[in-house]
Design an enzyme around this catalytic site. Structure first.
Site, short mmCIF file in Angstrom:
data_model
loop_
_atom_site.label_atom_id
_atom_site.label_comp_id
_atom_site.label_asym_id
_atom_site.label_seq_id
_atom_site.Cartn_x
_atom_site.Cartn_y
_atom_site.Cartn_z
N HIS A 128 29.02 -7.27 11.25
CA HIS A 128 28.37 -8.24 12.14
C HIS A 128 27.61 -7.49 13.24
O HIS A 128 28.15 -6.53 13.77
CB HIS A 128 29.42 -9.15 12.77
N GLU A 139 -3.99 14.60 -16.22
CA GLU A 139 -4.30 13.55 -15.25
C GLU A 139 -5.81 13.50 -15.04
O GLU A 139 -6.43 14.50 -14.72
CB GLU A 139 -3.57 13.81 -13.92
N TYR A 151 1.53 -11.50 -5.87
CA TYR A 151 2.12 -10.49 -4.98
C TYR A 151 1.08 -9.61 -4.27
O TYR A 151 1.08 -9.52 -3.04
CB TYR A 151 3.14 -9.63 -5.76
N ILE A 152 0.21 -8.97 -5.05
CA ILE A 152 -0.75 -8.05 -4.44
C ILE A 152 -1.68 -8.83 -3.50
O ILE A 152 -1.95 -8.43 -2.37
CB ILE A 152 -1.54 -7.30 -5.53
N GLY A 158 -0.02 11.25 -8.95
CA GLY A 158 0.75 10.21 -8.24
C GLY A 158 0.35 8.81 -8.68
O GLY A 158 1.06 7.85 -8.44
N GLY A 172 -6.75 -14.98 -6.24
CA GLY A 172 -5.41 -14.69 -6.73
C GLY A 172 -4.40 -15.04 -5.67
O GLY A 172 -4.67 -14.85 -4.47
N LEU A 184 -1.20 -11.62 -1.85
CA LEU A 184 -0.60 -12.14 -0.62
C LEU A 184 -0.29 -11.03 0.39
O LEU A 184 -0.37 -11.24 1.61
CB LEU A 184 0.65 -12.95 -0.94
N GLU A 196 -6.31 -19.63 -5.32
CA GLU A 196 -5.42 -19.46 -6.47
C GLU A 196 -5.72 -20.53 -7.52
O GLU A 196 -5.85 -21.70 -7.20
CB GLU A 196 -3.96 -19.55 -5.99
C1 LIG Z 1 -1.84 -2.95 -4.44
C2 LIG Z 1 -0.59 -2.61 -5.19
C3 LIG Z 1 0.62 -2.62 -4.52
C4 LIG Z 1 1.79 -2.32 -5.21
N1 LIG Z 1 2.98 -2.33 -4.53
C5 LIG Z 1 4.12 -2.04 -5.20
C6 LIG Z 1 5.35 -2.00 -4.51
O1 LIG Z 1 5.42 -2.26 -3.32
N2 LIG Z 1 6.47 -1.68 -5.21
C7 LIG Z 1 6.42 -1.39 -6.56
O2 LIG Z 1 7.44 -1.08 -7.14
N3 LIG Z 1 5.25 -1.40 -7.23
C8 LIG Z 1 4.11 -1.73 -6.58
N4 LIG Z 1 2.92 -1.72 -7.26
C9 LIG Z 1 2.92 -1.38 -8.70
C10 LIG Z 1 3.04 0.14 -8.89
O3 LIG Z 1 2.05 0.79 -8.15
C11 LIG Z 1 2.90 0.46 -10.37
O4 LIG Z 1 3.82 -0.34 -11.09
C12 LIG Z 1 3.21 1.91 -10.64
O5 LIG Z 1 2.37 2.77 -9.91
C13 LIG Z 1 3.06 2.17 -12.14
O6 LIG Z 1 3.23 3.51 -12.36
P1 LIG Z 1 2.93 4.14 -13.76
O7 LIG Z 1 3.81 5.33 -13.78
O8 LIG Z 1 3.09 3.18 -14.86
O9 LIG Z 1 1.39 4.52 -13.78
P2 LIG Z 1 0.33 4.85 -12.66
O10 LIG Z 1 0.97 5.13 -11.36
O11 LIG Z 1 -0.71 3.82 -12.70
O12 LIG Z 1 -0.26 6.24 -13.17
C14 LIG Z 1 -0.98 6.36 -14.35
C15 LIG Z 1 -1.85 7.60 -14.27
O13 LIG Z 1 -2.40 7.86 -15.55
C16 LIG Z 1 -3.72 8.34 -15.38
N5 LIG Z 1 -4.43 8.10 -16.65
C17 LIG Z 1 -4.68 6.91 -17.23
N6 LIG Z 1 -5.30 7.08 -18.40
C18 LIG Z 1 -5.44 8.42 -18.58
C19 LIG Z 1 -6.02 9.22 -19.60
N7 LIG Z 1 -6.50 8.69 -20.71
N8 LIG Z 1 -6.01 10.55 -19.42
C20 LIG Z 1 -5.47 11.12 -18.31
N9 LIG Z 1 -4.92 10.41 -17.32
C21 LIG Z 1 -4.89 9.06 -17.45
C22 LIG Z 1 -4.25 7.53 -14.22
O14 LIG Z 1 -5.33 8.18 -13.59
C23 LIG Z 1 -3.02 7.46 -13.32
O15 LIG Z 1 -3.00 8.49 -12.37
C24 LIG Z 1 1.74 -2.00 -6.59
C25 LIG Z 1 0.51 -1.96 -7.26
C26 LIG Z 1 -0.64 -2.26 -6.58
C27 LIG Z 1 -1.94 -2.22 -7.32
#
Ligand SMILES: Cc1cc2nc3c(=O)[nH]c(=O)nc-3n(C[C@H](O)[C@H](O)[C@H](O)COP(=O)(O)OP(=O)(O)OC[C@H]3O[C@@H](n4cnc5c(N)ncnc54)[C@H](O)[C@@H]3O)c2cc1C
Length: 456
Positions: A438, A34, A179-180, A39, A176, A182, A199
């Site tokens: 209900h 990481e 979702y994000i 997370g 934009g 709004l 938008e």
């Molecule tokens: C503002 C916002 C609100 C959101 N709200 C929601 C919501 O309400 N509900 C929902 O379901 N989704 C929501 N999402 C989307 C959700 O956060 C993502 O879909 C989800 O976190 C994706 O997870 P992931 O496991 O793909 O990767 P991520 O959680 O993005 O994790 C990827 C990790 O890989 C690490 N990494 C990347 N490249 C490398 C590398 N080369 N070497 C080592 N480490 C690396 C990064 O540092 C990161 O920690 C939201 C997103 C945003 C931006």
């Protein structure tokens, strides 16, 4: 000599850590790499912090509406530093929980740093070389920074920087309208900022049905948010009194104190050395995977946002479940088994499952539709939250539910009763003949399904 592991997971997002848990429980050694915060997006810059802020914004909104319920609250003030502290505590607590889970996981090694392929089995992290038989990518994505005139000359925020604000902006201009964007628009309006949403397309949330987009716009405008659509030539310029955002040629600039860029996400695959491993990506940089999330290289898998099969925490976690089921449980789960589902966390929220009515129309199949405004939902009336409506589309021949949009109080929860019946491939009568409690919002779903008309 490279350090050897049975498996390497790149990225501690939503799929990597649980997969490490399953692999180590099966006796394998696993390196989890990481480069930033354990997370990933959800815990640190996405779902958890934003929904924590949405909750604070809701509290402010409800306090202002106290009089509607016969409750006096006096002047409502927002202490943004305290709002931020609450968010940091909840998000930080989640991250620490994950970190200590990984730290105590026998067989797992958390390695901090940026990983890059040297060859199909080897990754470099600073001066360490790590080698494994199986490699799992969970590298997530980041905000797209568009090529717009003047953007490079101003200070702008993305979903990461805006979470550090401990003051309420005077005027937040959000580029934009999806979702994000709004979610931030409504929460900052409720914190007390003037908010303008700009938008490019002809309407907000362009992927939703037009009636859903229109209702969302009404909800936001009713709270004093300005919505500008059709902004097809956005440019920026520094001004003494802030940042001027011009939505299209010849338009009057909007002068904001802060600009948030929320125009989409891009996968973190450009700096991973995928060429050295022979892993294919598509034209937008997403790792190409099959239905069981294998990449073009047989011993490398890609899970979560980086594979373009989903853009949510639940899709990333489901990717982990699919990979684990195939590798460890002899259970051939597939991505194509899942039904699209997600929520938009404005208040009231939009809960979505399956196809939109528009997608059903385009598919050419005969369908039925049922709708109910939230003003007809007793529980919504009692709560004083009657904005929005529910819509469910049913296949006229199979009687199976094709999709639902529940925009209204509790919509993010109610949609699951529809999702479960869709997954079970039961006819809609499985809901319309079920007695619900209900008074709930869910009790109107059977009623709505008893009154279907042809989808025109
Ligand atoms: C503002 C916002 C609100 C959101 N709200 C929601 C919501 O309400 N509900 C929902 O379901 N989704 C929501 N999402 C989307 C959700 O956060 C993502 O879909 C989800 O976190 C994706 O997870 P992931 O496991 O793909 O990767 P991520 O959680 O993005 O994790 C990827 C990790 O890989 C690490 N990494 C990347 N490249 C490398 C590398 N080369 N070497 C080592 N480490 C690396 C990064 O540092 C990161 O920690 C939201 C997103 C945003 C931006």
């Amino acid at each position: 000599m490279p350090e050897r592991f049975d498996a390497i997971i790149v990225g501690a997002g939503q799929a990597g850590p649980p997969l490490a848990g399953r692999l180590t429980a099966a006796g394998q050694t696993v390196a989890v790499i990481e480069r930033k915060l354990v997370g990933g997006t959800c815990v640190n810059y996405g779902c958890i912090p934003t929904k924590t802020l949405v909750a604070s914004a809701h509290a402010a909104h409800l306090a202002r509406r106290g009089g509607d319920f016969g409750i006096g609250t006096g002047d409502v003030s927002v202490d943004m530093a305290a709002v931020k502290a609450r968010k940091d505590k909840i998000s930080g607590g989640d991250r620490e929980g994950l970190e200590s889970w990984l730290a105590g996981m026998e067989g797992a090694t958390l390695i901090r740093g940026h990983a890059r392929f040297e060859d199909p089995h080897t990754l470099r992290v600073d001066d360490r070389l790590l080698e494994a038989d199986r490699i799992f990518l969970n590298v997530g994505g980041r905000a797209v920074v568009p090529d717009m005139p003047g953007l490079a000359d101003i200070d702008y925020l993305t979903n990461v920087g805006i979470l550090d604000l401990d003051v309420v902006p005077d005027h937040l201009v959000i580029i934009g309208g999806s979702y994000i964007a709004l979610e931030f628009a409504q929460m900052y309006r409720r914190f007390g900022a003037q908010v303008t949403v700009v938008e490019k397309g002809p309407r907000l949330t362009g992927r939703e049905d037009e009636d859903v987009s229109a209702a969302i716009k009404d909800i936001l405008e009713a709270e004093g948010i300005t919505v500008v659509v059709g902004a097809d030539a956005i440019s920026f310029a520094k001004r003494e009194n802030g940042i001027a955002v011009t939505p299209r040629e010849g338009a009057e600039p909007i002068v904001g104190s802060h600009v948030l860029i929320a125009v989409g996400r891009t996968p973190n695959t450009d700096d991973l050395g995928l060429d050295a491993a022979g892993v294919e990506t598509d034209s937008r940089g997403y790792v190409v995977v099959d239905d069981q999330l294998r990449t073009s290289v047989p011993h490398i898998w890609a899970m979560g946002d980086c594979n373009g099969k989903g853009a949510f925490t639940h899709t990333s976690y489901n990717d982990f479940e699919i990979v684990a089921a195939n590798l460890l449980d002899d259970d051939p789960r597939r991505v194509s088994d899942r039904i699209t589902t997600y929520a938009l966390y404005i208040d009231p929220p939009l809960g979505r499952a399956g196809m939109t009515a528009d997608e059903v129309r385009k598919s050419g199949r005969k369908a039925l539709v049922g709708t109910r405004p939230m003003t007809r939902v007793g529980r919504a009336v009692e709560k004083g939250e009657t904005q929005g409506f529910m819509k469910v589309v049913v296949d006229a021949e199979t009687k199976e539910i094709l999709g639902a949009s529940i925009l209204g109080v509790g919509g993010d929860e109610v949609v699951h009763l529809i999702l479960d019946v869709m997954t079970a491939k039961l006819p809609y009568t499985a809901i319309s003949r079920t007695m619900h409690i209900h008074p709930t919002v869910s009790e109107l779903v059977p009623t709505l399904l008893q009154d279907l008309t042809p989808l025109s």
